[in-house]
Design a protein around this motif. Structure first.
Motif, PDB file in Angstrom:
ATOM      1  N   ILE A  47      13.349   7.063  -3.621  1.00 27.80           N
ATOM      2  CA  ILE A  47      11.901   7.216  -3.677  1.00 27.80           C
ATOM      3  C   ILE A  47      11.405   7.495  -2.256  1.00 27.80           C
ATOM      4  N   ILE A  48      10.705   8.591  -2.104  1.00 27.96           N
ATOM      5  CA  ILE A  48      10.167   8.972  -0.801  1.00 27.96           C
ATOM      6  C   ILE A  48       8.676   8.644  -0.780  1.00 27.96           C
ATOM      7  N   PHE A  49       8.278   7.890   0.221  1.00 30.99           N
ATOM      8  CA  PHE A  49       6.876   7.552   0.444  1.00 30.99           C
ATOM      9  C   PHE A  49       6.437   8.213   1.743  1.00 30.99           C
ATOM     10  N   LEU A  50       5.287   8.862   1.718  1.00 33.68           N
ATOM     11  CA  LEU A  50       4.694   9.400   2.939  1.00 33.68           C
ATOM     12  C   LEU A  50       3.445   8.579   3.243  1.00 33.68           C
ATOM     13  N   ALA A  51       3.470   7.903   4.372  1.00 37.50           N
ATOM     14  CA  ALA A  51       2.330   7.069   4.769  1.00 37.50           C
ATOM     15  C   ALA A  51       1.184   7.934   5.253  1.00 37.50           C
ATOM     16  N   LYS A  52      -0.024   7.450   5.053  1.00 37.05           N
ATOM     17  CA  LYS A  52      -1.170   8.059   5.712  1.00 37.05           C
ATOM     18  C   LYS A  52      -0.957   7.880   7.212  1.00 37.05           C
ATOM     19  N   ARG A  53      -1.327   8.863   8.003  1.00 31.28           N
ATOM     20  CA  ARG A  53      -1.049   8.843   9.455  1.00 31.28           C
ATOM     21  C   ARG A  53      -1.550   7.580  10.150  1.00 31.28           C
ATOM     22  N   ASP A  54      -2.664   7.047   9.687  1.00 34.09           N
ATOM     23  CA  ASP A  54      -3.216   5.853  10.332  1.00 34.09           C
ATOM     24  C   ASP A  54      -2.734   4.555   9.682  1.00 34.09           C
ATOM     25  N   CYS A  55      -1.760   4.653   8.775  1.00 29.68           N
ATOM     26  CA  CYS A  55      -1.286   3.466   8.043  1.00 29.68           C
ATOM     27  C   CYS A  55       0.234   3.309   8.082  1.00 29.68           C
ATOM     28  N   ILE A  56       0.884   3.911   9.050  1.00 28.03           N
ATOM     29  CA  ILE A  56       2.352   3.866   9.123  1.00 28.03           C
ATOM     30  C   ILE A  56       2.851   2.428   9.220  1.00 28.03           C
ATOM     31  N   GLU A  57       2.307   1.657  10.118  1.00 28.48           N
ATOM     32  CA  GLU A  57       2.789   0.282  10.313  1.00 28.48           C
ATOM     33  C   GLU A  57       2.496  -0.598   9.102  1.00 28.48           C
ATOM     34  N   GLU A  58       1.380  -0.361   8.444  1.00 33.03           N
ATOM     35  CA  GLU A  58       1.035  -1.155   7.257  1.00 33.03           C
ATOM     36  C   GLU A  58       1.998  -0.874   6.105  1.00 33.03           C
ATOM     37  N   LEU A  59       2.308   0.410   5.874  1.00 29.16           N
ATOM     38  CA  LEU A  59       3.262   0.737   4.806  1.00 29.16           C
ATOM     39  C   LEU A  59       4.647   0.220   5.158  1.00 29.16           C
ATOM     40  N   LYS A  60       5.027   0.345   6.422  1.00 28.20           N
ATOM     41  CA  LYS A  60       6.322  -0.164   6.859  1.00 28.20           C
ATOM     42  C   LYS A  60       6.432  -1.671   6.587  1.00 28.20           C
ATOM     43  N   ALA A  61       5.426  -2.421   6.950  1.00 28.55           N
ATOM     44  CA  ALA A  61       5.443  -3.872   6.731  1.00 28.55           C
ATOM     45  C   ALA A  61       5.490  -4.209   5.242  1.00 28.55           C
ATOM     46  N   LEU A  62       4.748  -3.478   4.439  1.00 26.23           N
ATOM     47  CA  LEU A  62       4.744  -3.732   3.001  1.00 26.23           C
ATOM     48  C   LEU A  62       6.115  -3.429   2.394  1.00 26.23           C
ATOM     49  N   LEU A  63       6.716  -2.321   2.781  1.00 25.08           N
ATOM     50  CA  LEU A  63       8.059  -1.991   2.289  1.00 25.08           C
ATOM     51  C   LEU A  63       9.081  -3.041   2.739  1.00 25.08           C
ATOM     52  N   LYS A  64       9.006  -3.438   3.997  1.00 24.81           N
ATOM     53  CA  LYS A  64       9.942  -4.451   4.508  1.00 24.81           C
ATOM     54  C   LYS A  64       9.793  -5.776   3.766  1.00 24.81           C
ATOM     55  N   SER A  65       8.584  -6.081   3.315  1.00 27.45           N
ATOM     56  CA  SER A  65       8.349  -7.356   2.631  1.00 27.45           C
ATOM     57  C   SER A  65       9.040  -7.430   1.267  1.00 27.45           C
ATOM     58  N   THR A  66       9.486  -6.299   0.741  1.00 27.83           N
ATOM     59  CA  THR A  66      10.138  -6.278  -0.572  1.00 27.83           C
ATOM     60  C   THR A  66      11.649  -6.473  -0.497  1.00 27.83           C
ATOM     61  N   ASN A  81       0.404  -3.269  -6.160  1.00 27.47           N
ATOM     62  CA  ASN A  81      -1.044  -3.482  -6.039  1.00 27.47           C
ATOM     63  C   ASN A  81      -1.592  -3.159  -4.656  1.00 27.47           C
ATOM     64  N   ASN A  82      -0.707  -2.917  -3.683  1.00 25.94           N
ATOM     65  CA  ASN A  82      -1.168  -2.700  -2.313  1.00 25.94           C
ATOM     66  C   ASN A  82      -0.744  -1.388  -1.659  1.00 25.94           C
ATOM     67  N   PHE A  83       0.288  -0.712  -2.158  1.00 26.51           N
ATOM     68  CA  PHE A  83       0.822   0.426  -1.411  1.00 26.51           C
ATOM     69  C   PHE A  83      -0.089   1.649  -1.427  1.00 26.51           C
ATOM     70  N   LYS A  84      -0.898   1.829  -2.452  1.00 25.09           N
ATOM     71  CA  LYS A  84      -1.702   3.054  -2.574  1.00 25.09           C
ATOM     72  C   LYS A  84      -2.673   3.242  -1.410  1.00 25.09           C
ATOM     73  N   GLN A  85      -3.154   2.161  -0.854  1.00 24.59           N
ATOM     74  CA  GLN A  85      -4.100   2.285   0.257  1.00 24.59           C
ATOM     75  C   GLN A  85      -3.447   2.820   1.532  1.00 24.59           C
ATOM     76  N   TYR A  86      -2.131   2.734   1.629  1.00 25.51           N
ATOM     77  CA  TYR A  86      -1.395   3.184   2.814  1.00 25.51           C
ATOM     78  C   TYR A  86      -0.608   4.471   2.575  1.00 25.51           C
ATOM     79  N   ASN A  87      -0.428   4.839   1.319  1.00 26.11           N
ATOM     80  CA  ASN A  87       0.479   5.911   0.938  1.00 26.11           C
ATOM     81  C   ASN A  87      -0.277   7.214   0.673  1.00 26.11           C
ATOM     82  N   ALA A  88       0.220   8.329   1.236  1.00 28.04           N
ATOM     83  CA  ALA A  88      -0.391   9.639   1.011  1.00 28.04           C
ATOM     84  C   ALA A  88       0.302  10.392  -0.119  1.00 28.04           C
ATOM     85  N   HIS A  89       1.601  10.115  -0.326  1.00 27.98           N
ATOM     86  CA  HIS A  89       2.381  10.868  -1.324  1.00 27.98           C
ATOM     87  C   HIS A  89       3.628  10.072  -1.684  1.00 27.98           C
ATOM     88  N   ILE A  90       4.071  10.223  -2.929  1.00 29.72           N
ATOM     89  CA  ILE A  90       5.298   9.564  -3.378  1.00 29.72           C
ATOM     90  C   ILE A  90       6.103  10.557  -4.212  1.00 29.72           C
TER      91      ILE A  90
END
Length: 94
Positions: A7-26, A77-86
């Motif tokens: 699964i490829i996730f593309l973070a919004k440019r201003d949300c890279i660290e937030e998506l990274k932290a959320l992915l790491k938390s899983t 419930n949280n990734f959509k706010q940080y994710n630009a594409h999946i």
């Protein structure tokens, strides 16, 4: 039969660290799940907005149980706010 996905996730440019932290938390909780054969999260070196999750499950039943876990629900419930594409892909071993 095992189910393996990429699964490829593309973070919004201003949300890279937030998506990274959320992915790491899983990672830790998912790897402990019964039926999880592999669960790895990567960030590409050449494009820091791109994250790749590769997971493998003993069966569709194991994967469906994963979808019922609290850590998966938190992620969904949280990734959509940080994710630009999946882009999800189910993989087949040759």
């Amino acid at each position: 039969m095992a189910i393996t996905r990429q699964i490829i996730f593309l973070a919004k440019r201003d949300c890279i660290e937030e998506l990274k932290a959320l992915l790491k938390s899983t990672i830790e909780d998912t790897k402990k799940e019964e039926g999880c054969l592999m669960y790895e999260v990567f960030q590409t070196k050449t494009n820091p907005v791109e994250f790749i999750v590769i997971d493998s499950w003993e069966s569709e039943e194991a994967l469906n149980k994963h979808y019922e876990t609290p850590h998966y629900s938190h992620f969904i419930n949280n990734f959509k706010q940080y994710n630009a594409h999946i882009e999800p892909f189910e993989l087949e071993v040759l």
